[in-house]
Design an enzyme around this catalytic site. Structure first.
Site, PDB file in Angstrom:
ATOM      1  N   CYS A 205     -13.561 -48.980 -23.628  1.00 24.34           N
ATOM      2  CA  CYS A 205     -14.498 -48.988 -24.766  1.00 24.34           C
ATOM      3  C   CYS A 205     -13.794 -48.675 -26.081  1.00 24.34           C
ATOM      4  O   CYS A 205     -14.440 -48.256 -27.049  1.00 24.34           O
ATOM      5  CB  CYS A 205     -15.615 -47.974 -24.525  1.00 24.34           C
ATOM      6  SG  CYS A 205     -16.468 -48.249 -22.969  1.00 24.34           S
ATOM      7  N   CYS A 228     -21.176 -41.324 -27.859  1.00 24.02           N
ATOM      8  CA  CYS A 228     -21.348 -41.250 -26.407  1.00 24.02           C
ATOM      9  C   CYS A 228     -22.586 -40.442 -26.045  1.00 24.02           C
ATOM     10  O   CYS A 228     -22.962 -40.375 -24.879  1.00 24.02           O
ATOM     11  CB  CYS A 228     -20.118 -40.632 -25.773  1.00 24.02           C
ATOM     12  SG  CYS A 228     -19.590 -39.107 -26.526  1.00 24.02           S
TER      13      CYS A 228
HETATM   14  S1  SF4 Z   1     -17.989 -43.052 -20.190  1.00 25.86           S
HETATM   15 FE1  SF4 Z   1     -18.669 -44.196 -22.021  1.00 25.86          FE
HETATM   16  S2  SF4 Z   1     -16.794 -44.500 -23.177  1.00 25.86           S
HETATM   17 FE2  SF4 Z   1     -16.179 -43.972 -21.070  1.00 25.86          FE
HETATM   18  S3  SF4 Z   1     -15.962 -45.940 -19.955  1.00 25.86           S
HETATM   19 FE3  SF4 Z   1     -18.050 -45.245 -19.667  1.00 25.86          FE
HETATM   20  S4  SF4 Z   1     -19.191 -46.304 -21.343  1.00 25.86           S
HETATM   21 FE4  SF4 Z   1     -17.033 -46.342 -21.884  1.00 25.86          FE
END
Ligand code: SF4
Length: 241
Positions: A205, A228
């Site tokens: 991401c 997040c």
């Molecule tokens: S926790 Fe959030 S930032 Fe990390 S891979 Fe999953 S979607 Fe992406």
């Protein structure tokens, strides 16, 4: 009382007194008020590393943890080791219940593309909530100028999402202040920052940004998502914004 010993009015007073103070002064107050029930979450961003540097001098026993989603860059994991070598501080990994292979098997593949909010919730928010149990306050490294939500934060505030006090010692610092501190004190930082990644999260991401692009435009690129969920203010009804 919202906290064991502090009322909302006392928190507002503390915020007023600390609003224009230095990060060191703010941390001293937080340590005096809450340690050992004081903790810090870090993703090893430049801001967090400045706070770790300060805590190493003020109170290195403050519990510091990282939400190890299983999707972090190798450079980020190595930075944890460099911080341990430099300060003797072993940042604790806090993990989701399921490993990445278990999680992806459960959902028929990774969720970060099709449902990033759920992925962040499962791998960051839930573990954070568990990690904060037993603490009265947590330190975060957010800055006002990063997002609209962060611009509305206070140096000391009640975090109704996680039910404890949140202390934001770098809230009024600019990006320039952060990098000046890093250069002056030779604070370890993620080498990806020198490769076009101003804001670093999980590798699926995060992308490098071009000159002139917003620092957080490389996070969840191509979607409206910019947070997040850890630092999102809540409406009165409790829904994240
Ligand atoms: S926790 Fe959030 S930032 Fe990390 S891979 Fe999953 S979607 Fe992406």
């Amino acid at each position: 009382m919202v906290d064991a010993t502090l009322s909302l009015e006392q928190l507002a007073d503390a915020n007023q007194q600390l609003a224009d103070q230095s990060p060191e002064r703010i941390l001293r107050w937080a340590i005096a008020e809450f340690f050992p029930q004081l903790t810090m979450a870090t993703a090893f961003g430049p801001e967090g590393n400045c706070i770790i540097h300060l805590l190493a001098g003020l109170e290195p026993r403050v519990r510091i943890f990282n939400l190890e989603t299983g999707y972090q860059f190798q450079e980020t994991l190595e930075l944890r080791e460099r911080i341990k070598d430099r300060y003797g501080i072993e940042v604790e990994y806090v993990r989701a219940e399921m490993s990445v292979p278990e999680y992806e098997e459960e959902h028929g593949g990774p969720l970060y593309r099709i449902a990033p909010d759920q992925c962040c919730y499962d791998r960051k928010v839930v573990p954070l909530r568990q990690a904060l149990v037993g603490h009265r306050a947590w330190i975060s490294a957010i800055r006002k100028d990063q997002t609209a939500d962060r611009a509305r934060a206070d140096v000391v505030q009640w975090d109704s999402k996680f039910n404890l006090v949140k202390v934001n010692p770098l809230l009024n610092w600019t990006k320039k202040d952060v990098w000046k501190f890093i250069a002056t004190h030779d604070v370890p930082y993620n080498p990806l920052h020198d490769q076009g990644y101003p804001s670093i999260g999980c590798w699926p991401c995060t992308r490098a940004v071009a000159n002139g692009e917003d620092d957080r435009s490389g996070r969840w690129s191509g979607t409206a998502k910019r947070e997040c969920g850890l630092h999102v203010l809540e409406h009165q009804d409790g829904s994240g914004i």
